[in-house]
Design a protein around this motif. Structure first.
Motif, PDB file in Angstrom:
ATOM      1  N   GLY A   7      -2.548  -2.703   7.197  1.00 53.19           N
ATOM      2  CA  GLY A   7      -2.667  -1.276   7.486  1.00 53.19           C
ATOM      3  C   GLY A   7      -2.985  -0.464   6.237  1.00 53.19           C
TER       4      GLY A   7
ATOM      5  N   THR B 106       2.512   4.337  -0.957  1.00 46.66           N
ATOM      6  CA  THR B 106       3.408   3.564  -0.096  1.00 46.66           C
ATOM      7  C   THR B 106       3.655   2.194  -0.705  1.00 46.66           C
TER       8      THR B 106
ATOM      9  N   THR C 223      -2.307   7.165   0.386  1.00 50.07           N
ATOM     10  CA  THR C 223      -1.457   6.699   1.478  1.00 50.07           C
ATOM     11  C   THR C 223      -1.189   5.212   1.275  1.00 50.07           C
TER      12      THR C 223
ATOM     13  N   TYR D 167       4.487   4.886   8.527  1.00 51.50           N
ATOM     14  CA  TYR D 167       4.102   3.570   9.026  1.00 51.50           C
ATOM     15  C   TYR D 167       5.091   2.499   8.574  1.00 51.50           C
ATOM     16  N   SER D 168       5.465   2.539   7.277  1.00 46.71           N
ATOM     17  CA  SER D 168       6.390   1.526   6.765  1.00 46.71           C
ATOM     18  C   SER D 168       7.777   1.669   7.401  1.00 46.71           C
TER      19      SER D 168
ATOM     20  N   LEU E  93       1.960  -4.661   7.324  1.00 39.82           N
ATOM     21  CA  LEU E  93       1.985  -3.433   6.526  1.00 39.82           C
ATOM     22  C   LEU E  93       0.777  -3.353   5.612  1.00 39.82           C
TER      23      LEU E  93
END
Length: 446
Positions: free
Chosen positions: A183, A29, A25, A161-162, A180
């Protein structure tokens, strides 16, 4: 076999899948937004003194180049250190790379890329060992399916999320970048914690394990033997043909994991929401991967009724459709710079997201069938065979990131069309050959 032993195996597979889901993840990402994020460094504050010149494509090229070379040393490292500790060390290297984006510095970016390349090799080698130790001949397919499904979920969460971080933003500000990557770093740390939770299995329960030659108990001599066998396999007709398919998966991996997302975020026709679409693109790639993995992996006994070649042909056609739509929908220089260049059709964000889904679906079609064919053709030499697969794939991925620095989109797509056509044909030649051998009684399978 005792129920307790079964429970520990299933527990370990689920924990392994969750660990990789959190780690990737973070990393997947990161790789999809890396070019866009680094291009924005200093722009949001109009910092005329900003001297950062790091390039996302160069970084990713270094990662896959080091990964390809490190594949040969990884078995010895894992054999000496053990699979669990090897995975933890590899995951920590991933975390260090992601943390470097909190304050981008050129030396840290490229040093981190080297470390991740080595970390990836030991992480994936140790993962194969852990999967093997916790599987037998009856559960290895199921366990691989569980792991695949959990791993591919990583494409959903990080990109979701992004999407919310970058939504309606044309430039990624320093604050947004920091939010970002805090996270993403937290997700990677959570994955490392999961790895600590993997339990040891008792040696008395180790009967009937699938021999993938990757157990942490294997000595360095065994790893050296596997290396020698890899070079022997590389000279065979079957592996030479399959290497073209391996290479294609590396090239298209580069495209969907780095280049295509950059094209989406650089397409000025999408307006202020283009960076938000970058996250959505990753989500749709993940949906395609998960759906394809479910259809052709977990339910492989049903979908493989007519052989592996129809599935690979399906993946090839899906990719060719995606490449055509991308060619029509994206500016030709969007892989390199922000672009409002005219396109063959009016740029449409929904077409862009459909292409993302098709890229994920096609990738899963190729990869599930390559894993299936290698396991079928090389049951006694699976470790060397898979080492060659990862080696050729990562070399091709590194080469693709290298030429993506200066090639416009249409030339990148042309390379994918040519190599995809050759790779699909070469796969089918070997699949048909193995099917004839089985029909004539030369090959026996369970």
């Amino acid at each position: 076999m005792a129920n307790g032993a079964c429970d520990v195996r299933v527990y370990n597979i689920i924990i392994l899948g969750l660990a990789f889901m959190f780690i990737f993840t973070a990393f997947q990402t990161c790789s999809m937004v890396e070019k866009t994020v680094l291009d924005s460094v200093g722009k949001s504050n109009n910092d005329t003194n900003n001297t950062f010149t790091g390039n996302g494509y160069t970084s990713l090229g270094i990662i896959y180049g080091v990964f390809s070379v490190s594949n040969w040393a990884a078995p010895s490292f894992v054999g000496y250190v053990g699979p669990k500790l090897s995975m933890i060390i590899g995951a920590v290297l991933y975390l260090l790379f992601i943390l470097s984006f909190l304050k981008p510095m050129e030396w840290a970016l490229y040093l981190g890329s080297v470390l991740v390349g080595f970390g990836a090799a030991i992480l994936w080698t140790a993962q194969g060992s852990t999967l093997t130790i916790n599987s037998d001949t009856e559960t290895v397919a199921r366990n691989s399916g569980i792991f695949w499904a959990l791993l591919q979920c990583s494409l959903l969460f990080g990109n979701m999320y992004s999407y919310f971080v970058f939504k309606s933003k044309s430039v990624v500000t320093d604050t947004e970048r920091t939010d970002l990557f805090i996270g993403l770093s937290s997700a990677a740390l959570l994955g490392i914690i999961c790895l600590f939770l993997i339990r040891k299995r008792r040696t008395s329960d180790a009967e009937n394990l699938v021999n993938l030659n990757s157990s942490g108990s294997q000595s360095a001599d065994t790893a050296l033997s596997a290396l020698k066998r890899s070079f022997q396999l590389l000279k065979t007709k079957e592996m030479i043909y399959l290497s073209f398919a391996f290479a294609y998966t590396g090239l298209e991996l580069t495209f969907f994991s780095g280049v295509y997302g950059t094209c989406v975020s650089h397409n000025l026709h999408f307006g202020a929401e283009r960076n938000g679409l970058l996250g959505l693109s990753g989500i749709f790639i993940g949906v395609g991967e998960i759906l394809g993995g479910g259809l052709f992996g977990l339910f492989g006994k049903r979908t493989n009724t007519h052989g592996r070649d129809p599935i690979v042909l399906f993946g090839y056609l899906v990719h060719m459709l995606a490449f055509l739509l991308i060619f029509l929908n994206m500016p030709s220089n969007s892989s390199l710079v922000d672009s409002a260049e005219a396109t063959y059709i009016e740029s449409n964000k929904y077409v862009a997201l459909v292409c993302s889904f098709l890229l994920g679906m096609g990738d899963s079609s190729f990869n599930t069938q390559l894993y299936s064919l290698l396991g079928y053709m090389f049951p006694e030499d699976s470790a060397p065979a898979f080492a060659l697969f990862k080696f050729v794939q990562s070399i091709a991925a590194a080469a693709a990131f290298a030429y993506s620095i200066f090639l416009n989109l249409q030339w990148t797509l042309l390379i994918l069309v040519i190599t995809g056509t050759v790779g699909q044909y070469c796969f089918n030649v070997i699949e048909w050959s193995s099917s004839r051998s089985l029909h004539d009684g030369y090959v026996s399978i369970d």
